[in-house]
Design an enzyme around this catalytic site. Sequence first.
Site, PDB file in Angstrom:
ATOM      1  N   ARG A  65       0.868  -1.189   0.000  1.00 38.38           N
ATOM      2  CA  ARG A  65       0.000   0.000   0.000  1.00 38.38           C
ATOM      3  C   ARG A  65       0.896   1.228   0.000  1.00 38.38           C
ATOM      4  O   ARG A  65       1.442   1.585   1.035  1.00 38.38           O
ATOM      5  CB  ARG A  65      -0.897  -0.026   1.248  1.00 38.38           C
ATOM      6  CG  ARG A  65      -2.094   0.901   1.183  1.00 38.38           C
ATOM      7  CD  ARG A  65      -2.729   1.067   2.558  1.00 38.38           C
ATOM      8  NE  ARG A  65      -1.872   1.900   3.390  1.00 38.38           N
ATOM      9  CZ  ARG A  65      -1.831   1.843   4.724  1.00 38.38           C
ATOM     10  NH1 ARG A  65      -2.570   0.988   5.378  1.00 38.38           N
ATOM     11  NH2 ARG A  65      -1.036   2.651   5.392  1.00 38.38           N
ATOM     12  N   HIS A 113      -3.808   4.512   4.463  1.00 33.37           N
ATOM     13  CA  HIS A 113      -5.001   3.654   4.533  1.00 33.37           C
ATOM     14  C   HIS A 113      -6.186   4.372   3.897  1.00 33.37           C
ATOM     15  O   HIS A 113      -6.869   3.843   3.033  1.00 33.37           O
ATOM     16  CB  HIS A 113      -5.298   3.298   5.989  1.00 33.37           C
ATOM     17  CG  HIS A 113      -6.675   2.763   6.211  1.00 33.37           C
ATOM     18  ND1 HIS A 113      -7.093   1.562   5.691  1.00 33.37           N
ATOM     19  CD2 HIS A 113      -7.739   3.280   6.867  1.00 33.37           C
ATOM     20  CE1 HIS A 113      -8.361   1.353   6.037  1.00 33.37           C
ATOM     21  NE2 HIS A 113      -8.773   2.389   6.737  1.00 33.37           N
ATOM     22  N   TYR A 146       4.038   5.607  11.367  1.00 31.84           N
ATOM     23  CA  TYR A 146       4.350   4.192  11.573  1.00 31.84           C
ATOM     24  C   TYR A 146       5.161   3.544  10.459  1.00 31.84           C
ATOM     25  O   TYR A 146       5.717   2.471  10.650  1.00 31.84           O
ATOM     26  CB  TYR A 146       3.062   3.387  11.791  1.00 31.84           C
ATOM     27  CG  TYR A 146       2.031   3.522  10.684  1.00 31.84           C
ATOM     28  CD1 TYR A 146       2.125   2.754   9.537  1.00 31.84           C
ATOM     29  CD2 TYR A 146       0.961   4.406  10.802  1.00 31.84           C
ATOM     30  CE1 TYR A 146       1.183   2.866   8.520  1.00 31.84           C
ATOM     31  CE2 TYR A 146       0.015   4.530   9.799  1.00 31.84           C
ATOM     32  CZ  TYR A 146       0.125   3.763   8.665  1.00 31.84           C
ATOM     33  OH  TYR A 146      -0.806   3.884   7.678  1.00 31.84           O
TER      34      TYR A 146
END
Lengths: 334, 387
Positions: B281, B285, B294
């Site tokens: 990805r 998100h 993160y």
Amino acid sequence: MSELTLSKAIGAGLRRSLEENDHVLLMGEDIGALGGVFRVTDGLKNDFGPERVMDTPLAEAGIVGTAIGMAFRGYRPVVEIQFDGFIYPAFDQIVAQLAKLHARTGGKVRVPLTIRVPYGGGIGAVEHHSESPEAYFAHTAGLRVVTCSNPQDAYSMIRQAIDSDDPVIFFEPKRRYWVKGEVDLDAVPLPLGKARVALEGTDVTLVAYGPLVATALDAAAAAVDDGLSIEVIDLRSLSPIDFDTVEASVRKTGRLVITHEAAQSGGLGAEIAASITDRCFFSLEAAPARVTGFDIPYPPSRLEEHFLPDLDRILDAVDRVMGRENSLTPWGAS
Amino acid sequence: MRTSVSEPESPDLTDKSGVVDKSDLVTIPNEDLVQLLSPEGVRSDQPDYDSWIEDITSDRLVSLYEDMVIVRRIDVEATALQRQGELALWAPLLGQEAAQIGSARALRKDDFAFSSYRENAVAYCRGVKLVDLLRVWRGTANSGWNPYEIGMATPAVIIGAQTLHATGYAIACKKDGVDSVAIAYFGDGATSQGDPNEAMIFAASFNAPVIFFCQNNQWAISEPVGLQAVRSIADRAPGFGVPSMRVDGNDILAVTAATRIALDRARSGGGPTFIEAVTYRMGPHTTSDDPSRYEDRAEHEEWAMKDPILRVERYLETEGALTPEVRAAIAAKSDAVAAEFRSACVELENPEPLSVFDNIYAEPHTGLDRQKRDYAAYLSYIEGETR
């Protein structure tokens, strides 16, 4: 006309729906060779084959979720959840998926699922086998929730539930499975969402559904000795609730008692009391009373008689709305 | 068989720098992925898979390349629209173009896809109208399209729920005696949910013609895949009796081949297949997310080198198939799609207030009818008051 038990009447209804529509199929745990743990589907696998009466893996979310997928292709699955307390693993599939599909697709996808759930207590069972989870589902938009109290309704209503283009949660009062009654297989039934006046009366309206309709009728019979005339309403449908029928009765009697096995807080009794108060406040002679299970986990079976509303607790509430001596009056305990 | 791995201890995932510390998590090796087109754009021979993509000539690959370019452009446009306040949210698929387009273009019209919310490229391949991609994210509808028009259910937001629907649909295909196939799209995070696991059990027991297409994009919001799985996700499926493949999800040829193998198995009565498409990805998100909290930048850059579009571009250039004319045509189409997408978005108007009551039930519901009547009365009363 034939005399059938309530469970046989449901079986007869399922049989007829299977005969009439080849897109009706049954799914569930142990519903095939065993005929279900309550034998409701007895003989159906034998007569319609495993393609239409499908024993499934032991996974409630899986059963409901795959049934939804089948409905996408035009099937009308009738799902059996073995016991009331086993429905929670399927909660997401019922509440977040099944209930919303028609709305979220703008009406393009119809999900005519029927979910049969033996429910309620009074059979001396262990934990998770005596629950009344109807309020969760009546609270959920997109579901219809119904429950039958007698063999004739059991037969007619299961067929109506299957015919409905909406998902229907069909609660079966398991402790009344063995009650017998006359069933007219060709009777013209009441619409699925309509309540039924089970007994006419003039002093108090007593609203019950499912397993407690029989208890309510017993209470009404006993009250005659006290010179009281109780009108018993069998609600039949919990979503929608036929408030018109309840309202008409309360306008006549001026008094309302509601009884269900499910816990009191946030239950159907609260909704009925609030809605009827809203509709006909000035017809009420007393605050509506509820006779329900307590806000506790279903107790061990040796104590269930203290949980389940019975004739005496119902009549105590009737005394309360009548302004007669009762367990809550200061002089009642003497 | 892949070797077993040691169990991780309960990890504290965040180190002081705010990047997820994966040192306690198992790293699943990716050497054994099926790959037909390397990140450098070099085609390798894989006899078991090559025969499934013989028809994908350079011309056909240009068309798949065009799909990927356009879908990436849609993603960029949608993200811009969100930043400009025209969309409430967007879930970019950046980096996952090959996984989605390679699998979706392998489907037939009569097949049916059940997806999560990130499969905009799948919807694109199924023929969704651009405006229908926007409704959910602009907040004008809870789902954008008629599933029966494009053979794709409206996306499931609850993670993994759609895998069961796909399985049920597939069982129904079998009952109907047709050779249509259902495909379920979900991510690595979904494999921890119960529904996909139950779906595999049902699919195996009923030999359902369904494909479980897992895009392992390495992240479930901020949680790395190592938290969901201590060995490769594809390894799980055989335990359910579902054969699996693990492919380079950034290689559109490998994805196409794997999907075709699974489709063929399903159509010929062979039952379900699990495909793990290993991808990454590259975006957040959703537009509400902040991967800088993160994500390890170095890892990100590493995956950027494995870009699904770039490798096809390199290959096609070597083949001489990406002429300036072809590039210009794709760029023009891409611009046109983006413009149409943008105007469709800003022209989407709010629905009528009373439409909130529509389609909740297929048949009349007295309780809801009363609420609708009362709210209509309220609205006209309020309008009268303010006049």
